[in-house]
Scaffold this motif. Structure first.
Motif, mmCIF file in Angstrom:
data_model
loop_
_atom_site.group_PDB
_atom_site.id
_atom_site.type_symbol
_atom_site.label_atom_id
_atom_site.label_comp_id
_atom_site.label_asym_id
_atom_site.label_seq_id
_atom_site.Cartn_x
_atom_site.Cartn_y
_atom_site.Cartn_z
ATOM 1 N N ARG A 357 0.849 -1.183 0.000
ATOM 2 C CA ARG A 357 0.000 0.000 0.000
ATOM 3 C C ARG A 357 0.893 1.244 0.000
ATOM 4 O O ARG A 357 1.997 1.214 0.546
ATOM 5 N N PRO A 358 0.408 2.364 -0.548
ATOM 6 C CA PRO A 358 1.159 3.620 -0.415
ATOM 7 C C PRO A 358 1.291 3.987 1.060
ATOM 8 O O PRO A 358 0.392 3.731 1.865
ATOM 9 N N SER A 359 2.416 4.618 1.408
ATOM 10 C CA SER A 359 2.729 4.909 2.809
ATOM 11 C C SER A 359 2.564 6.386 3.139
ATOM 12 O O SER A 359 2.677 7.256 2.270
ATOM 13 N N LEU A 360 2.322 6.660 4.422
ATOM 14 C CA LEU A 360 2.269 8.027 4.930
ATOM 15 C C LEU A 360 3.619 8.503 5.454
ATOM 16 O O LEU A 360 3.772 9.677 5.801
ATOM 17 N N LEU A 361 4.599 7.622 5.504
ATOM 18 C CA LEU A 361 5.832 7.907 6.238
ATOM 19 C C LEU A 361 6.606 9.100 5.710
ATOM 20 O O LEU A 361 7.204 9.856 6.478
ATOM 21 N N ASP A 362 6.604 9.309 4.377
ATOM 22 C CA ASP A 362 7.391 10.438 3.850
ATOM 23 C C ASP A 362 6.588 11.734 3.813
ATOM 24 O O ASP A 362 7.114 12.795 3.433
ATOM 25 N N GLY A 363 5.330 11.678 4.212
ATOM 26 C CA GLY A 363 4.513 12.884 4.287
ATOM 27 C C GLY A 363 3.987 13.397 2.963
ATOM 28 O O GLY A 363 3.282 14.405 2.919
ATOM 29 N N SER A 364 4.285 12.709 1.862
ATOM 30 C CA SER A 364 3.892 13.214 0.539
ATOM 31 C C SER A 364 2.444 12.875 0.182
ATOM 32 O O SER A 364 1.836 13.533 -0.665
ATOM 33 N N LEU A 365 1.902 11.822 0.802
ATOM 34 C CA LEU A 365 0.563 11.300 0.490
ATOM 35 C C LEU A 365 0.444 10.842 -0.962
ATOM 36 O O LEU A 365 -0.663 10.717 -1.499
ATOM 37 N N GLU A 366 1.572 10.538 -1.609
ATOM 38 C CA GLU A 366 1.537 10.063 -2.993
ATOM 39 C C GLU A 366 0.777 8.748 -3.076
ATOM 40 O O GLU A 366 1.012 7.818 -2.302
ATOM 41 N N GLY A 367 -0.151 8.659 -4.029
ATOM 42 C CA GLY A 367 -0.987 7.484 -4.187
ATOM 43 C C GLY A 367 -2.203 7.492 -3.281
ATOM 44 O O GLY A 367 -3.072 6.633 -3.408
ATOM 45 N N ILE A 368 -2.270 8.456 -2.349
ATOM 46 C CA ILE A 368 -3.356 8.538 -1.373
ATOM 47 C C ILE A 368 -4.212 9.773 -1.623
ATOM 48 O O ILE A 368 -5.436 9.706 -1.683
ATOM 49 N N SER A 369 -3.552 10.914 -1.772
ATOM 50 C CA SER A 369 -4.251 12.174 -1.988
ATOM 51 C C SER A 369 -3.528 12.950 -3.081
ATOM 52 O O SER A 369 -2.568 12.461 -3.696
ATOM 53 N N ASP A 370 -3.982 14.178 -3.350
ATOM 54 C CA ASP A 370 -3.365 15.013 -4.376
ATOM 55 C C ASP A 370 -3.637 16.471 -4.032
ATOM 56 O O ASP A 370 -4.470 16.770 -3.164
ATOM 57 N N PRO A 371 -2.951 17.411 -4.673
ATOM 58 C CA PRO A 371 -3.095 18.828 -4.297
ATOM 59 C C PRO A 371 -4.509 19.378 -4.446
ATOM 60 O O PRO A 371 -4.869 20.351 -3.779
ATOM 61 N N ASN A 372 -5.328 18.768 -5.292
ATOM 62 C CA ASN A 372 -6.684 19.269 -5.520
ATOM 63 C C ASN A 372 -7.751 18.451 -4.793
ATOM 64 O O ASN A 372 -8.943 18.666 -5.011
ATOM 65 N N ASP A 373 -7.327 17.556 -3.946
ATOM 66 C CA ASP A 373 -8.244 16.651 -3.254
ATOM 67 C C ASP A 373 -9.079 17.429 -2.228
ATOM 68 O O ASP A 373 -8.527 18.157 -1.395
ATOM 69 N N SER A 374 -10.391 17.262 -2.275
ATOM 70 C CA SER A 374 -11.249 17.948 -1.303
ATOM 71 C C SER A 374 -11.257 17.246 0.053
ATOM 72 O O SER A 374 -11.629 17.848 1.069
ATOM 73 N N LEU A 375 -10.861 15.970 0.084
ATOM 74 C CA LEU A 375 -10.824 15.242 1.350
ATOM 75 C C LEU A 375 -9.560 15.620 2.114
ATOM 76 O O LEU A 375 -8.449 15.449 1.629
ATOM 77 N N ARG A 376 -9.744 16.114 3.328
ATOM 78 C CA ARG A 376 -8.618 16.533 4.168
ATOM 79 C C ARG A 376 -8.509 15.592 5.367
ATOM 80 O O ARG A 376 -9.523 15.223 5.952
ATOM 81 N N PHE A 377 -7.293 15.273 5.739
ATOM 82 C CA PHE A 377 -7.050 14.400 6.886
ATOM 83 C C PHE A 377 -6.645 15.263 8.075
ATOM 84 O O PHE A 377 -5.608 15.933 8.041
ATOM 85 N N ASP A 378 -7.469 15.236 9.120
ATOM 86 C CA ASP A 378 -7.148 16.026 10.312
ATOM 87 C C ASP A 378 -6.017 15.396 11.099
ATOM 88 O O ASP A 378 -5.192 16.092 11.685
ATOM 89 N N VAL A 379 -6.005 14.069 11.141
ATOM 90 C CA VAL A 379 -4.965 13.339 11.869
ATOM 91 C C VAL A 379 -4.463 12.204 10.987
ATOM 92 O O VAL A 379 -5.259 11.422 10.461
ATOM 93 N N CYS A 380 -3.153 12.116 10.814
ATOM 94 C CA CYS A 380 -2.532 10.994 10.113
ATOM 95 C C CYS A 380 -1.719 10.187 11.114
ATOM 96 O O CYS A 380 -1.039 10.758 11.979
ATOM 97 N N ILE A 381 -1.784 8.862 10.995
ATOM 98 C CA ILE A 381 -1.067 7.976 11.922
ATOM 99 C C ILE A 381 -0.118 7.103 11.108
ATOM 100 O O ILE A 381 -0.448 5.965 10.729
ATOM 101 N N PRO A 382 1.084 7.616 10.800
ATOM 102 C CA PRO A 382 2.024 6.849 9.972
ATOM 103 C C PRO A 382 2.530 5.585 10.658
ATOM 104 O O PRO A 382 2.999 4.660 9.986
ATOM 105 N N GLU A 383 2.423 5.522 11.996
ATOM 106 C CA GLU A 383 2.907 4.332 12.718
ATOM 107 C C GLU A 383 1.977 3.134 12.565
ATOM 108 O O GLU A 383 2.336 2.025 12.946
ATOM 109 N N GLY A 384 0.771 3.351 12.029
ATOM 110 C CA GLY A 384 -0.099 2.237 11.707
ATOM 111 C C GLY A 384 -1.050 1.804 12.806
ATOM 112 O O GLY A 384 -1.239 2.495 13.821
ATOM 113 N N PRO A 385 -1.671 0.619 12.633
ATOM 114 C CA PRO A 385 -2.719 0.151 13.544
ATOM 115 C C PRO A 385 -2.295 0.056 15.007
ATOM 116 O O PRO A 385 -3.103 0.359 15.895
#
Length: 406
Positions: A357-385
């Protein structure tokens, strides 16, 4: 994109007078695995969910019951098959995308589902087995008959109302062969289309749809787009044969309706409101809420998921956005905006499991979101479940408020 940390989120939620956490399961409170029968759920998490009774509901494309159901994970965590039913420790909420409703004692219903639909679904796993036996040898010719049979058994998830074919085990046999992974995906899509044709031939043309996970959103006909395998991202791993209407954003409204009914004694959308009869597009769902649910009745919502995708269009014009959690998280966010509530969207990184799966670890959100995405994440948990579960348990322990009144 505004971010909160988990400590700030906990502080906000502890102060909330009418909280409803709506949470996905796989990849959120337990790591993604290739074989769902190997999943494990911590006992402390199960008890924390019960502590948040009246403030917590699950919304999953998995199922509550059956040998692959989440109820078996709850029982395994508690060490027996009786404690959960006796103490009300099953996870309440909607499964199978919204058609399987359960309370904390394990009482299960399928609102809006007909006997003919249930009968057809009961035969789907056997039909899947026959179709895979026909098609898989040509895609995986290196496997002998015994190995083919074993892979077919692993691939078919014989759940009651959302039978699924999952390719994770097959993908693991060809980890770096993107071309062949795509061959498997095409085979799967064609096979599932055959099942849809069988349903139509039996008079059930409008009963079912195919849920592709993860996906690239829907095309103009409303059909979910396959996410092709790429290097480092296997793309779509499974397709579920699901009852029409069983989409999470509609399920969100069912949970809101029931939450308000439990608190006030009145269901604003009606006692029989279910995903089979509800509208399916965001605009109609929002309008339905504003027509029937007053601002002081709408709870403070927190949505927790892990499967959100965004990929550039092959044409270079815009983005293909999807993922099984995107719809309900987006609607939850829109409800917050339109009702003037601080609804929160929490994204858990599930990339460290057994599925690419695409990862949150590098902070880029590549494959997850994009600059024009209307969905915003208030909290990201890169450490996982594991990090999410620890926070969830701490939230439950800190929550000393009285249970919402019925």
């Amino acid at each position: 994109m505004f971010r909160m940390d988990l400590a700030q989120l906990q502080e906000e939620l502890l102060a909330s007078s009418d909280l409803l956490i709506v949470q996905d399961l796989d990849g959120v409170c337990m790591p993604l695995v290739k074989d769902p029968l190997t999943r494990r759920m911590p006992a402390d998490y199960v008890r924390a969910a019960a502590t948040l009774k009246g403030r917590f509901q699950v919304l999953t494309n998995g199922e509550h019951e059956g040998r692959r159901g989440v109820n078996r994970l709850v029982e395994a965590a508690l060490g027996d098959t009786e404690t959960a039913a006796r103490e009300g420790l099953y996870l309440p909420g909607l499964a199978a995308g919204g058609v399987q409703l359960q309370d904390c004692y394990g009482h299960l219903t399928h609102p809006g589902v007909s006997d003919a639909e249930m009968t057809f679904l009961a035969n789907v796993p056997t039909r899947m087995q026959g179709l895979l036996a026909e098609r898989l040898p040509s895609v995986m010719p290196e496997l002998g008959n015994e190995a083919i049979a074993a892979e077919i058994e692993r691939a078919i998830l014989d759940t009651q109302v959302s039978p699924t074919i999952n390719l994770n085990s097959l993908f693991s046999l060809i980890p770096n062969d993107v071309a062949r992974q795509r061959q498997l995906q095409v085979m799967l899509q064609e096979l599932m289309d055959q099942l849809m044709a069988m349903a139509a031939a039996e008079g059930l043309a409008n009963s079912f749809f195919l849920h592709v996970a993860p996906n690239l959103g829907r095309d103009q006909e409303g059909v979910e787009r396959l996410k092709p395998a790429e290097a480092g991202d296997v793309g779509s791993t499974d397709i579920q044969f699901m009852l029409r209407g069983a989409i999470k954003e509609v399920g969100l409204l069912v949970l809101i309706n029931r939450h308000i009914a439990d608190r006030t004694g009145t269901a604003p959308l009606g006692d029989d409101f279910n995903v089979r009869t509800a509208p399916h597009d965001h605009g109609a769902l929002l309008a339905l809420c504003h027509e029937h649910i007053a601002q002081d009745q709408m709870p403070h919502l927190v949505g927790v998921g892990d499967t959100v995708t965004s990929t550039p269009c092959p044409s270079g014009d815009g983005w293909l956005r999807g993922g099984s959690d995107r719809g309900f998280l987006t609607l939850l966010q829109e409800l917050g905006e339109s009702y003037g509530h601080c609804n929160r969207v929490v994204l858990v990184d599930s990339s460290a499991g057994e599925v690419d799966r695409p990862s949150l670890l590098d902070g880029s959100l590549e494959g997850i979101s994009d600059p024009n995405d209307s969905l915003r994440f208030d909290v990201c948990i890169p450490e996982g479940p594991e990090r999410y579960v620890n926070w969830f348990i701490a939230l439950a322990e800190a929550h000393h408020g009285p249970e919402p009144s019925a």
